[in-house]
Design a protein around this motif. Structure first.
Motif, PDB file in Angstrom:
ATOM      1  N   LEU A   1       0.805  -1.286   0.001  1.00 42.06           N
ATOM      2  CA  LEU A   1       0.016   0.078   0.119  1.00 42.06           C
ATOM      3  C   LEU A   1       0.899   1.147  -0.108  1.00 42.06           C
ATOM      4  N   THR A   2       2.083   1.267   0.880  1.00 41.77           N
ATOM      5  CA  THR A   2       2.740   2.420   0.724  1.00 41.77           C
ATOM      6  C   THR A   2       3.345   2.770  -0.378  1.00 41.77           C
ATOM      7  N   LYS A   3       3.917   1.338  -1.141  1.00 40.77           N
ATOM      8  CA  LYS A   3       4.474   1.698  -2.550  1.00 40.77           C
ATOM      9  C   LYS A   3       3.541   2.199  -3.492  1.00 40.77           C
ATOM     10  N   GLN A   4       2.215   2.025  -3.466  1.00 39.01           N
ATOM     11  CA  GLN A   4       1.236   2.107  -4.440  1.00 39.01           C
ATOM     12  C   GLN A   4       1.087   3.685  -4.262  1.00 39.01           C
TER      13      GLN A   4
ATOM     14  N   TRP B   1      14.280   5.199  -5.278  1.00 43.44           N
ATOM     15  CA  TRP B   1      13.727   6.299  -4.169  1.00 43.44           C
ATOM     16  C   TRP B   1      12.540   5.878  -3.525  1.00 43.44           C
ATOM     17  N   ILE B   2      11.564   5.300  -4.469  1.00 39.89           N
ATOM     18  CA  ILE B   2      10.203   4.463  -4.044  1.00 39.89           C
ATOM     19  C   ILE B   2      10.514   3.396  -2.815  1.00 39.89           C
ATOM     20  N   ASP B   3      11.621   2.745  -2.925  1.00 40.27           N
ATOM     21  CA  ASP B   3      11.923   1.736  -2.220  1.00 40.27           C
ATOM     22  C   ASP B   3      12.197   2.180  -0.958  1.00 40.27           C
ATOM     23  N   GLU B   4      13.328   3.375  -1.165  1.00 41.10           N
ATOM     24  CA  GLU B   4      13.891   3.674   0.262  1.00 41.10           C
ATOM     25  C   GLU B   4      12.850   4.306   1.207  1.00 41.10           C
ATOM     26  N   GLN B   5      11.868   5.230   0.501  1.00 43.11           N
ATOM     27  CA  GLN B   5      10.846   5.749   1.428  1.00 43.11           C
ATOM     28  C   GLN B   5      10.009   4.576   2.090  1.00 43.11           C
TER      29      GLN B   5
ATOM     30  N   GLY C   1       8.293   1.474   6.981  1.00 44.17           N
ATOM     31  CA  GLY C   1       7.793   0.182   7.137  1.00 44.17           C
ATOM     32  C   GLY C   1       8.409   0.197   8.792  1.00 44.17           C
ATOM     33  N   GLU C   2       9.880   0.881   8.793  1.00 44.90           N
ATOM     34  CA  GLU C   2      10.510   0.928  10.091  1.00 44.90           C
ATOM     35  C   GLU C   2       9.525   1.604  11.329  1.00 44.90           C
ATOM     36  N   ARG C   3       8.726   2.756  10.679  1.00 45.32           N
ATOM     37  CA  ARG C   3       7.991   3.302  11.578  1.00 45.32           C
ATOM     38  C   ARG C   3       6.645   2.578  11.893  1.00 45.32           C
TER      39      ARG C   3
ATOM     40  N   ASP D   1       8.739  14.583   1.620  1.00 44.11           N
ATOM     41  CA  ASP D   1       9.374  15.689   1.801  1.00 44.11           C
ATOM     42  C   ASP D   1       9.085  16.771   0.519  1.00 44.11           C
ATOM     43  N   ILE D   2       8.344  16.115  -0.545  1.00 45.44           N
ATOM     44  CA  ILE D   2       7.899  16.797  -1.499  1.00 45.44           C
ATOM     45  C   ILE D   2       6.441  17.272  -1.569  1.00 45.44           C
ATOM     46  N   GLY D   3       6.104  18.332  -1.523  1.00 40.87           N
ATOM     47  CA  GLY D   3       4.633  18.672  -1.635  1.00 40.87           C
ATOM     48  C   GLY D   3       3.772  18.221  -0.385  1.00 40.87           C
ATOM     49  N   GLU D   4       2.602  18.466  -0.259  1.00 41.96           N
ATOM     50  CA  GLU D   4       1.690  18.284   0.789  1.00 41.96           C
ATOM     51  C   GLU D   4       0.459  17.659   0.067  1.00 41.96           C
ATOM     52  N   THR D   5       0.258  17.285  -1.412  1.00 39.69           N
ATOM     53  CA  THR D   5      -0.901  16.612  -1.761  1.00 39.69           C
ATOM     54  C   THR D   5      -0.347  15.575  -2.679  1.00 39.69           C
TER      55      THR D   5
END
Length: 608
Positions: free
Chosen positions: A15-18, A31-35, A40-42, A153-157
């Protein structure tokens, strides 16, 4: 995300990746995998009951929000309950200090022991029932594990796949739904459905995942879809077995970093509750209260047992003093139960003293006392009325209590009251069948007279104060004509009444209860305890203290305690006789409807 796919099972990583791909399609996969790994850690931290490190994350209150649960007490109710408990504790402490003598006396009595034992039983049952109920209670845990904005970190939408509009200030809430009670929750057990309310935010989507057991996914798939109402998600009424659970992942807009957001859990269960607490509640407060009361009652019972096995540390009541040794008191069977209770009460105060009670009858008790001249310091006798015969001239009588007597009859006897004249006719043998008394020709049953033997003080009272019409004289009860009380002895003419004699009050009452048309007499206390017999009034009056004093009810006597000569001061017969006239004994005797010859009763006792 299309609504038709909302129930599809996804892992949190997927879900996070999507979500990240939908928001940042221009970013490369690394970058997607890193985020996603950071997210996942959180989530792993949240599973270990650690707060999320994301901006705007917060700890949720453990307070239960169950607006359909009627058993929850308000703060005011808890305050009033606490004040009431404190008041009871203070009153008990004051009584324990100011009335410690009365408390000690009550504790070592039979009533005190029974009361404390009953308290132990009641509180023990309350503890067990409360514990069992808590184990079987329906408890639905709805615990919010994560409530945080997306850590980007990029944008709020972001724009989700399938959504027309971008999601402003996106956030995610992860909720664990679990049956943590001991009883299955069925759909009909919901008073109101489980809902999650997010004030100030808007629900975008909701997914169910991580079903335990996996078969639960099929169950949920067969129910109506989740209902999204702007800032609220309403769940279908799903049945859950104990320990069954699943997670909800809810995407929201309006989750601004740095702001505190509220999640309100709503709903209600029949005979249960919805909670935001994690895991099972070990022991309910009600169980702790019952357990504490059980411990207090058990401790009190242990103290009472101790006081009944050692001399009390408090001063003995007035009129009670202890002399070690043993004493035999015998005589009246009518007074037997009261005498046994009195002996037990004295022993409770003086455990080193043994009082033996025997009930062979008033005359035989006096004869044994007279024969025990060499050991008169170890004997007393109880008698219904005085025996002034020469053989008892060495005996000294002390009036003890007024003893009322009453006629008793089997339930089929066709009368409820007798005139004095009719009572004399029955017990002198002038009446043979009940029609002789009722003048009803249909009352053809024979009168079966069940009387006491000549050793009985109760019989002497009947002959002196009921059968005799002249004070100071005695009219004998009709002679026996039967051994079984059912049929006449061989050779007895059929014109004579059926009359038999019994050696004790208990035997007389039992015989009357099991014979048709039977009538006898007994003390009021034993008559009230019996079954299968009814009391018969005399001239319309009963055997009560009021009728004795105000209406000259005649069938009563004075119970006397006899000693061989005047007891030596300080001897066991002397201190026990004193105890029999003490306030403690008066209370015991009143429980048997005997009235102590002290105070104003002394003048009435002097009449007999």
């Amino acid at each position: 995300m299309p609504s038709s796919d909302r129930r599809a099972r996804h892992s949190v990583d997927e879900l996070t990746k999507q979500l990240l791909v939908a928001a940042y399609s221009e970013q490369d996969p690394s970058w997607i995998d890193e985020q996603a790994a950071t997210a996942g850690e959180r989530i792993a931290q949240a599973k270990q009951a650690q707060p999320s490190t994301a901006a705007g994350a917060r700890r949720l209150s453990d307070a239960v929000v169950n607006r359909a649960d009627p058993r929850r007490r308000t703060a005011g109710q808890r305050f009033v309950f606490g004040i009431a408990l404190a008041t009871v504790a203070v009153v008990a402490a004051v009584l324990g200090v100011t009335e410690r003598q009365w408390v000690a006396e009550a504790a070592i009595s039979a009533v005190g022991i029974g009361g404390v034992l009953a308290g132990v039983a009641v509180t023990s049952v309350g503890t067990i029932v409360s514990y069992v109920r808590s184990r079987r209670e329906r408890v639905l845990s709805c615990r919010v594990r994560i409530d945080a904005p997306f850590g980007v970190d990029i944008g709020e939408t972001v724009r989700l796949e399938g959504e027309r509009h971008a999601v402003a200030d996106p956030g995610v809430v992860v909720v664990r739904i679990k049956n943590t009670g001991g009883t299955a929750i069925d759909p009909e057990d919901y008073v109101s459905p489980l809902s999650l309310h997010f004030p100030g935010r808007t629900v975008v989507s909701v997914d169910a995942t991580e079903f335990e057991p996996a078969e639960l996914q099929k169950v949920l798939a067969g129910l109506p879809e989740f209902t999204i109402e702007q800032d609220r998600v309403k769940l279908p009424m799903i049945g859950l077995r104990p320990e069954h659970s699943f997670k909800l992942i809810i995407v929201l807009s309006g989750t601004k970093p740095g702001s505190k957001h509220q999640v309100v859990v709503e709903g209600g269960l029949r005979e249960g509750r919805i909670t935001t607490r994690e895991g099972k509640q070990k022991v309910r407060p009600e169980t702790l209260v019952w357990g504490g009361l059980t411990a207090i009652c058990a401790g009190a019972f242990a103290v009472v047992l101790l006081l009944n096995n050692v001399t009390p540390f408090t001063r003995l009541p007035e009129g009670v003093s202890c002399v070690p040794g043993s004493l035999t008191a015998e005589g009246s069977s009518a007074f037997g139960r009261a005498a046994t209770e009195l002996a037990g009460t004295y022993h409770a105060y003086c455990p080193e003293t043994s009082i033996r009670i025997r009930t062979p009858g008033s005359r035989e008790g006096l004869e044994r006392l007279a024969d025990a001249a060499e050991d008169g310091t170890r004997h007393l006798a109880f008698s219904d009325g005085r025996f002034d015969e020469p053989q008892f001239r060495e005996l000294v009588a002390q009036p003890l209590a007024i003893v009322p007597f009453t006629f008793v009859a089997s339930d089929d006897v066709p009368v409820g009251s007798l005139s004095l004249r009719d009572a004399r006719r029955i017990f002198t043998g002038a009446a043979r069948v009940w029609s002789d008394i009722t003048a009803n020709p249909r009352d053809t049953g024979e009168i079966r007279v069940v009387g006491r033997s000549t050793d009985s003080g109760t019989r002497r009272t009947l002959e002196r104060h009921v059968l005799s019409s002249t004070p100071g004289t005695q009219v004998g009860q009709v002679d026996p004509t039967s051994d079984s009380c059912r049929d006449r002895r061989p050779g007895v003419p059929p014109g004579l009444p059926i009359v038999c004699e019994q050696g004790s009050t208990g035997d007389l009452i039992d015989r009357v209860a099991n014979l048709d048309g039977a009538i006898g007499y007994a003390d009021v206390s034993d008559a009230d305890q019996a079954t299968g017999v009814k009391k018969i009034n005399l001239d319309g009056y009963g055997a009560t203290l009021g009728d004795i004093r105000d209406h000259d009810y005649p069938f009563w006597t004075v119970e006397y305690v006899y000693s061989h000569g005047r007891p030596e001061p300080g001897s066991l017969p002397e201190v026990f006789t004193t105890f029999l006239l003490a306030r403690e004994s008066s209370a015991v005797m009143e429980g048997f409807q005997y009235y102590s010859c002290v105070g104003e009763m002394g003048a009435l006792c002097a009449l007999r």
